[in-house]
Scaffold this motif. Sequence first.
Motif, mmCIF file in Angstrom:
data_model
loop_
_atom_site.group_PDB
_atom_site.id
_atom_site.type_symbol
_atom_site.label_atom_id
_atom_site.label_comp_id
_atom_site.label_asym_id
_atom_site.label_seq_id
_atom_site.Cartn_x
_atom_site.Cartn_y
_atom_site.Cartn_z
ATOM 1 N N SER A 19 12.911 4.800 25.695
ATOM 2 C CA SER A 19 11.832 5.380 25.913
ATOM 3 C C SER A 19 10.851 5.251 27.296
ATOM 4 N N THR A 25 14.302 10.605 27.949
ATOM 5 C CA THR A 25 13.710 11.230 26.626
ATOM 6 C C THR A 25 13.485 12.756 26.723
ATOM 7 N N ASP A 26 13.008 13.141 27.969
ATOM 8 C CA ASP A 26 13.055 14.689 28.151
ATOM 9 C C ASP A 26 14.420 15.294 27.891
ATOM 10 N N THR A 29 14.802 15.290 24.081
ATOM 11 C CA THR A 29 13.867 16.369 23.463
ATOM 12 C C THR A 29 14.565 17.842 23.549
ATOM 13 N N ARG A 30 14.762 17.956 24.822
ATOM 14 C CA ARG A 30 15.450 19.399 25.193
ATOM 15 C C ARG A 30 16.771 19.640 24.620
ATOM 16 N N ALA A 32 18.227 18.620 21.825
ATOM 17 C CA ALA A 32 17.901 18.933 20.616
ATOM 18 C C ALA A 32 17.536 20.557 20.174
ATOM 19 N N THR A 33 17.039 21.249 20.965
ATOM 20 C CA THR A 33 16.631 22.565 20.898
ATOM 21 C C THR A 33 18.111 23.358 21.199
ATOM 22 N N LEU A 143 18.149 12.816 18.620
ATOM 23 C CA LEU A 143 17.104 12.970 17.871
ATOM 24 C C LEU A 143 17.393 13.648 16.352
ATOM 25 N N GLY A 147 12.274 13.210 13.488
ATOM 26 C CA GLY A 147 11.698 12.783 14.696
ATOM 27 C C GLY A 147 12.364 11.475 14.894
ATOM 28 N N TRP A 149 15.628 8.589 15.551
ATOM 29 C CA TRP A 149 16.814 8.492 16.301
ATOM 30 C C TRP A 149 18.030 8.129 15.868
#
Length: 216
Positions: A19, A25-26, A29-30, A32-33, A143, A147, A149
């Motif tokens: 983290s 982490t970015d 997060t991206r 996952a989309t 992810l 939310g 891991w």
Amino acid sequence: MLGRLPLDEQLQGLRSALSRNEILTDVMTRAATLDLPGWYVTAGCLFQTVWNVVTGRPPANGIKDYDIFYFDDGDRSWEAEDAVIRAGHELFADLPAEVEIRNEARVHLWYEQKFGVPCPPHESTEAAIDSFAATTCCLGVRLKLDGGWRVYAPHGLSDVFNLVLRPNSVLAPREIYETKAARWQDEWPELTVLPWPDASTGAPPPSLPNETARPA
């Protein structure tokens, strides 16, 4: 030392260390989309972030790229993979890092031509991660919908935290391991690099003292 803690505490330490790398982490997060089947962020961006945190370096120090593996055996065409790669290029275009996306269901189609040894078809993303040149590298994180891991670490986390590089002769040739080891030890001289197994006996390198047992 985190490498000698129980596995649940190592997992907490892993999340804490990773983290601290905001690029990582970015990317997670991206990624996952994209909703890719069986995806993980994997390889050097994970264990090298830990090495950096453990040795007091900036979290993203020396990280060449950020790898995303996924597994789609419903369409193994290059065109389908290329469409995902192009979508990724657009999604990650503003990040100060290279992000590489690969469909691990296709690896056997090109691996021998690139590395000189055949690769049996992988059955999952996890199977692909299992074949990295060092067991220390066999690590994947993604992810979950809640939310949390999901962490895949078939050889545990002790070597990662203890800066031990242990060979994995499942697939990658010896020269790949030794080339990577030399490059990484140049960047992280604190690494302990264990030798490739003896070809005459097939014996694996010895375990280090006080090594935490693998998870079942």
